[in-house]
Design a protein around this motif. Structure first.
Motif, short mmCIF file in Angstrom:
data_model
loop_
_atom_site.label_atom_id
_atom_site.label_comp_id
_atom_site.label_asym_id
_atom_site.label_seq_id
_atom_site.Cartn_x
_atom_site.Cartn_y
_atom_site.Cartn_z
N UNK A 1 0.78 -1.33 -0.09
CA UNK A 1 -0.05 -0.08 0.09
C UNK A 1 0.71 1.39 0.09
N UNK A 2 0.34 2.10 -0.76
CA UNK A 2 1.22 3.55 -0.70
C UNK A 2 0.44 4.61 0.07
N UNK A 3 1.09 5.37 0.79
CA UNK A 3 0.52 6.35 1.73
C UNK A 3 -0.11 7.33 0.69
N UNK A 4 -1.10 8.24 1.30
CA UNK A 4 -1.61 9.32 0.45
C UNK A 4 -0.42 10.31 0.23
N UNK A 5 0.27 10.63 0.96
CA UNK A 5 1.35 11.44 0.29
C UNK A 5 2.24 10.90 -1.20
N UNK A 6 2.56 9.57 -0.89
CA UNK A 6 3.34 8.93 -2.06
C UNK A 6 2.52 8.78 -3.13
N UNK A 7 1.15 8.43 -2.94
CA UNK A 7 0.25 8.34 -3.93
C UNK A 7 0.14 9.87 -4.68
N UNK A 8 -0.14 10.84 -4.02
CA UNK A 8 -0.38 12.04 -4.61
C UNK A 8 0.80 12.54 -5.59
N UNK A 9 2.13 12.20 -4.89
CA UNK A 9 3.36 12.41 -5.79
C UNK A 9 3.50 11.86 -6.96
#
Length: 170
Positions: free
Chosen positions: A10-18
């Motif tokens: 799973x990716x964090x929200x911050x990782x996904x947003x980037x």
């Protein structure tokens, strides 16, 4: 044989947003997360067709988010290469998913092409059709058995999808 569900990361929200935030971030991450080796900014720029300056910025952002490691010679690698990286669901639907589709269309037009396209339209019971979805998804996930992390004579990055659209009831 590799199983799709055994390699979920799973990716964090911050990782996904980037990753979803810019085409270059997405492609740099996709290349590195699908290769076991380390890549220099020059090599990534050549492979993706993106400017080196842009690639370097993407690499730095992915590194700062903990998605990449940096080698002693300044190259980058993904320590969890071959994982199935999952974005937070609400980050993908619908805007993020449409963005990914556009990214794939752009890079395929520039660097690749379509190998297979099969379409058909049929009148069917929605409930009966939906009962086949798990089988369809398993078939698509089974393509993971072809996943490799090293360069070979005909290796490439492929985007695969299965799309069922409801057009109109009658």
């Amino acid at each position: 044989m590799r199983r799709f569900d055994d390699h979920i990361e799973p990716l964090s929200r911050k990782q996904s947003d980037f990753i979803l935030g810019a085409l270059e971030n997405y492609w740099v991450f996709i290349v590195l997360s699908n290769d076991s080796g380390a890549w220099s900014p020059d090599r990534l720029a050549d492979a993706t067709g993106l400017p080196k300056r842009v690639v370097t910025n993407s690499l730095q952002g992915l590194f700062e988010l903990g998605l990449l490691e940096k080698t002693a010679d300044g190259a980058y690698r993904c320590p969890k290469a071959a994982s199935v990286f999952l974005h937070p669901q609400d980050n993908l639907w619908p805007q993020g998913d449409e963005r990914l589709r556009k990214y794939a269309d752009l890079i395929a037009a520039r660097k690749g092409g379509t190998l297979l396209e099969k379409r058909f339209t049929a009148r069917a019971s929605e409930a009966e059709l939906k009962s086949f979805f798990p089988l369809m998804i398993r078939g698509l996930n089974a393509a993971e058995a072809c996943t490799v992390l090293e360069t070979g004579p005909d290796t490439a990055l492929f985007s695969m999808q299965f799309l069922v659209r409801k057009l109109f009831p009658f």
